[in-house]
Design a protein around this motif. Structure first.
Motif, short mmCIF file in Angstrom:
data_model
loop_
_atom_site.label_atom_id
_atom_site.label_comp_id
_atom_site.label_asym_id
_atom_site.label_seq_id
_atom_site.Cartn_x
_atom_site.Cartn_y
_atom_site.Cartn_z
N ILE A 182 37.97 66.10 56.53
CA ILE A 182 38.65 67.04 57.43
C ILE A 182 37.63 67.85 58.22
O ILE A 182 37.77 68.03 59.43
N LEU A 183 36.58 68.30 57.56
CA LEU A 183 35.54 69.07 58.25
C LEU A 183 34.83 68.21 59.30
O LEU A 183 34.58 68.68 60.41
N LEU A 204 34.78 69.09 63.24
CA LEU A 204 33.54 69.24 64.01
C LEU A 204 33.50 68.31 65.21
O LEU A 204 32.96 68.66 66.26
N LEU A 205 34.09 67.12 65.05
CA LEU A 205 34.09 66.15 66.15
C LEU A 205 35.29 66.32 67.09
O LEU A 205 35.38 65.61 68.09
N SER A 206 36.17 67.24 66.78
CA SER A 206 37.41 67.35 67.55
C SER A 206 37.19 67.74 69.01
O SER A 206 38.03 67.45 69.85
N LYS A 236 42.28 62.11 67.39
CA LYS A 236 42.67 63.33 68.10
C LYS A 236 44.10 63.74 67.78
O LYS A 236 44.46 64.91 67.92
N GLN A 237 44.92 62.79 67.35
CA GLN A 237 46.30 63.11 66.99
C GLN A 237 46.36 64.01 65.75
O GLN A 237 47.37 64.66 65.51
N LEU A 238 45.27 64.04 64.99
CA LEU A 238 45.21 64.89 63.79
C LEU A 238 44.80 66.33 64.10
O LEU A 238 44.97 67.21 63.27
N VAL A 239 44.26 66.57 65.28
CA VAL A 239 43.76 67.91 65.63
C VAL A 239 44.86 68.97 65.51
O VAL A 239 44.63 70.02 64.89
N MET A 268 45.30 69.78 61.91
CA MET A 268 44.19 70.58 61.38
C MET A 268 44.27 72.02 61.88
O MET A 268 43.96 72.96 61.14
N GLU A 269 44.70 72.22 63.12
CA GLU A 269 44.88 73.57 63.64
C GLU A 269 45.95 74.31 62.86
O GLU A 269 45.79 75.49 62.52
N MET A 270 47.03 73.60 62.53
CA MET A 270 48.10 74.21 61.73
C MET A 270 47.59 74.54 60.32
O MET A 270 47.94 75.58 59.76
N MET A 271 46.76 73.66 59.76
CA MET A 271 46.18 73.92 58.43
C MET A 271 45.30 75.16 58.49
O MET A 271 45.33 76.00 57.58
N HIS A 272 44.53 75.30 59.56
CA HIS A 272 43.66 76.47 59.74
C HIS A 272 44.50 77.74 59.83
O HIS A 272 44.20 78.74 59.16
N GLU A 273 45.56 77.70 60.63
CA GLU A 273 46.44 78.86 60.77
C GLU A 273 47.09 79.21 59.44
O GLU A 273 47.18 80.39 59.07
N PHE A 274 47.55 78.19 58.71
CA PHE A 274 48.17 78.45 57.41
C PHE A 274 47.16 79.07 56.45
O PHE A 274 47.48 80.00 55.71
N GLY A 275 45.92 78.54 56.46
CA GLY A 275 44.89 79.09 55.59
C GLY A 275 44.64 80.56 55.86
O GLY A 275 44.52 81.38 54.94
#
Length: 117
Positions: A14-15, A19-21, A76-79, A82-89
């Protein structure tokens, strides 16, 4: 969900994707941005992400070889996920900050005690 979990499960996948996003990075740049990761682990995770078509690896014929990694269109479809995971965290930390701090301090005390025995 099981497939996405399989694609993203791994010590640093995920990291790496995060980083590559928004930027193409060379191997050593990735290594520098991931403290504590070994070369072996990074190579393993990169190969797995490449096999799953989430990143691409570009090797340029030079001495020493120049290798760059880039997220694919599928990756890129996962970005947004991952943004939602970041917000939830961040949301979770704000709610449980004191409890998380207490839990971390307890783990650190236990770790110190186990090293001393």
């Amino acid at each position: 969900m099981v497939l996405v979990h399989k694609l993203l499960s791994g010590k640093r996948k995920i990291l790496i994707l995060w980083l590559l996003s928004n930027k193409t990075l060379r191997y050593n740049e990735l290594l520098r941005r991931m403290p504590g990761v070994t070369r072996k682990m990074l190579t393993k995770q990169l190969r797995s992400l490449e096999e799953d078509h989430l990143i691409t690896r570009h090797v340029y014929p030079s001495v020493p070889p120049k290798v760059e990694y880039e997220i694919t269109e599928i990756g890129k479809q996962l970005v947004p996920i991952m943004e939602m995971m970041h917000e939830f965290g961040a949301f979770y930390i704000n709610i449980f900050r004191d409890e998380l701090k207490e839990h971390k301090e307890t783990e650190e005390r236990l770790e110190i005690c186990s090293h001393g025995s």
